[in-house]
Design a protein around this motif. Structure first.
Motif, PDB file in Angstrom:
ATOM      1  N   MET A 288       0.820  -1.207   0.000  1.00 35.77           N
ATOM      2  CA  MET A 288       0.000   0.000   0.000  1.00 35.77           C
ATOM      3  C   MET A 288       0.862   1.269   0.000  1.00 35.77           C
ATOM      4  N   TYR A 289       2.113   1.088   0.327  1.00 32.27           N
ATOM      5  CA  TYR A 289       3.034   2.219   0.455  1.00 32.27           C
ATOM      6  C   TYR A 289       3.102   3.021  -0.847  1.00 32.27           C
ATOM      7  N   GLY A 290       2.829   4.319  -0.750  1.00 32.97           N
ATOM      8  CA  GLY A 290       2.969   5.212  -1.900  1.00 32.97           C
ATOM      9  C   GLY A 290       2.103   4.844  -3.081  1.00 32.97           C
ATOM     10  N   LEU A 291       0.952   4.260  -2.830  1.00 30.87           N
ATOM     11  CA  LEU A 291       0.141   3.729  -3.926  1.00 30.87           C
ATOM     12  C   LEU A 291      -0.239   4.804  -4.935  1.00 30.87           C
ATOM     13  N   SER A 292      -0.763   5.923  -4.474  1.00 34.91           N
ATOM     14  CA  SER A 292      -1.190   6.975  -5.396  1.00 34.91           C
ATOM     15  C   SER A 292       0.006   7.575  -6.137  1.00 34.91           C
ATOM     16  N   HIS A 293       1.147   7.709  -5.440  1.00 36.88           N
ATOM     17  CA  HIS A 293       2.359   8.221  -6.099  1.00 36.88           C
ATOM     18  C   HIS A 293       2.840   7.249  -7.175  1.00 36.88           C
ATOM     19  N   ARG A 294       2.861   5.973  -6.824  1.00 40.69           N
ATOM     20  CA  ARG A 294       3.343   4.970  -7.776  1.00 40.69           C
ATOM     21  C   ARG A 294       2.419   4.877  -8.989  1.00 40.69           C
ATOM     22  N   LYS A 295       1.128   5.066  -8.756  1.00 38.99           N
ATOM     23  CA  LYS A 295       0.172   5.082  -9.871  1.00 38.99           C
ATOM     24  C   LYS A 295       0.518   6.199 -10.850  1.00 38.99           C
ATOM     25  N   LEU A 296       0.744   7.417 -10.325  1.00 35.29           N
ATOM     26  CA  LEU A 296       1.046   8.549 -11.196  1.00 35.29           C
ATOM     27  C   LEU A 296       2.383   8.382 -11.900  1.00 35.29           C
ATOM     28  N   LEU A 297       3.387   7.864 -11.199  1.00 36.54           N
ATOM     29  CA  LEU A 297       4.690   7.647 -11.821  1.00 36.54           C
ATOM     30  C   LEU A 297       4.588   6.660 -12.970  1.00 36.54           C
TER      31      LEU A 297
END
Length: 465
Positions: A288-297
């Motif tokens: 779950m760590y950094g999920l939204s960030h990883r999605k955008l990247l």
């Protein structure tokens, strides 16, 4: 991307820096498309296609010009006056089941036709099953012979007009035989080494045809294979597994790679609540760590926007690109160069390479990959060249996976660095492959093995009209 270049880049770390992520071990780079194809082709073995006119008892049998039928020539005076014919190559072993059939065109004077499997050095004037390293089902008495002259009661006799089949079930290590589309029975496969499909005639007037699969079989061999595999599956189904385990495996895959939108839809379509990661003692899975960030990247990289990727990494996870000569920086700079090529901005590509890729020339570990990346400039139509794969979406996906793994590696809750590289699903698939190969090795390299790429190819074929 050739394998030795991958191996070099796997240890590509700037002096004094520690490698937390090895991008060349990512699932998207386990093997290239060409290597996957070679692995699948390595599973393919030559299969019998006709009768062997050289290694046969030619004094007593004649093979037809098409090499798919045999007729007894002489008179039956002695027990060893047998007309035996083997196939032109051994039965393939790297599959679940091998099968072939013979048609009894004429049972002749005594109906002493037979079918079975024999070894390479088999005496070609003896019925299959009468000598060691052989097994045969005989028509005159319906007996099964397994390496000695004494037969055992097995099935019905067969005569003119009958179709008899013989097969090897590598899943169970058994021989099996059929008559007119019905299974007669099976016996343990005690014979080792390569085995040749074999038919035999033994009295005047006998004539047989053989079908190695060019024509539809009388017996439903595909149904038989499916049934055998379902029986094996039923053993697995009896294992005590946590409820909805497949649901959580799929969910962990979506989490691992940052597919946040798909994950939300997946959760909405299922009534089961997301689990707490009790095994690791955290209220939510480490993925779950950094999920939204990883999605955008991932979205930035898959759309070719490498500049925004660098900007956001600098804001959110500066430690990932702190070392300007790290593998991640190299992959991102290489991808930015490739995006210039894709957009046909060649001058900008050259300028970018001089400013951002030239520094990697002194790093020996990047030499091969860098050479291949820069070679894209040499082609008028790079997408059609040997380096054209760099312009395909799988290359973007590889870079996105590498960045995703690097971000996951910054999570203090991620205790095992390997968990940054693979999702639970991918680890299970790798384990399945290893276990299936171990099982095959235990059975003298006989039987099928699980290869994901091969399974996907078979699935695609099954969907075609």
């Amino acid at each position: 991307m050739v394998a030795n270049q991958q191996a070099e880049a796997a240890s590509a770390v700037a002096p004094g820096a520690e490698a937390t992520v090895d991008p060349m071990r990512l699932a998207s780079r386990w093997r290239s498309q060409e290597e996957w194809q070679r692995a699948v082709e390595a599973e393919d073995e030559p299969a019998p296609s006709e009768l062997n006119t050289v290694n046969s008892s030619g004094l007593f049998a004649v093979v037809s010009p098409d090499k798919l039928s045999v007729r007894y020539l002489s008179s039956h005076n002695h027990g060893h006056d047998v007309g035996v014919v083997q196939a032109n190559c051994p039965a393939p072993t790297r599959r679940a089941v091998y099968y072939f059939e013979m048609g009894v065109r004429n049972a002749g004077y005594k109906g002493q036709t037979s079918i079975g499997f024999t070894s390479d050095g088999f005496k070609m004037r003896r019925q299959p099953g009468w000598e060691s390293n052989s097994c045969g089902y005989h028509g005159d008495d319906g007996y099964l012979y397994r390496g000695h002259g004494k037969g055992e009661s097995f099935g019905p006799k067969f005569t003119s007009g009958d179709t008899i089949g013989a097969g090897i079930n590598y899943l169970l290590q058994e021989f099996f035989f059929t008559k007119n589309g019905s299974l007669v029975g099976s016996c343990p496969k005690e014979v080792k080494g390569p085995l040749y499909p074999t038919i035999a005639v033994h009295s005047q007037g006998e004539e047989l045809t053989v079908n190695f699969g060019k024509e539809p079989f009388c017996f439903d061999i595909e149904g038989y294979i499916l049934e055998q595999k379902m029986r094996q599956q039923s053993v697995t189904d009896k294992l005590n597994l946590p409820p909805d385990i497949s649901h959580w495996i799929v969910r962990s895959y979506l989490l691992h790679y940052g597919y946040q939108d798909t994950l939300s839809s997946f959760d909405m379509a299922n009534t089961t609540d997301p689990p707490a990661n009790l095994q690791n003692g955290y209220g939510e899975p480490p993925e779950m760590y950094g999920l939204s960030h990883r999605k955008l990247l991932r979205q930035f990289i898959m759309s070719g926007d490498i500049d925004s990727t660098f900007k956001r990494l600098g804001e959110w996870y500066p430690q990932v690109i702190k070392d300007e000569k790290s593998v991640i920086c190299f992959l991102l700079h290489s991808q930015r160069f490739i995006e210039y090529i894709r957009a046909e901005q060649l001058e900008d590509a050259v300028k970018y390479a001089r400013a951002n890729l030239a520094s990697f020339l002194t790093h020996k570990a990047f030499e091969g990959l860098l050479r291949e990346t820069l070679a894209v400039l040499a082609y008028e139509k790079p997408e059609e060249s040997c380096t054209g794969y760099l312009l395909d979406s799988p290359q973007r996906e590889f870079v996105a996976d590498a960045v995703n793994a690097a971000v996951l590696s910054t999570n203090p809750a991620m205790k095992d660095p390997k968990n940054c590289l693979y999702s639970c699903l991918e680890r299970l698939l790798r384990q399945l492959t290893v276990c299936s190969l171990e099982r095959r090795a235990f059975n003298n390299d006989q039987g099928d093995a699980f290869l994901l790429h091969k399974e996907l190819q078979n699935y695609e074929r099954s969907r075609r009209p």
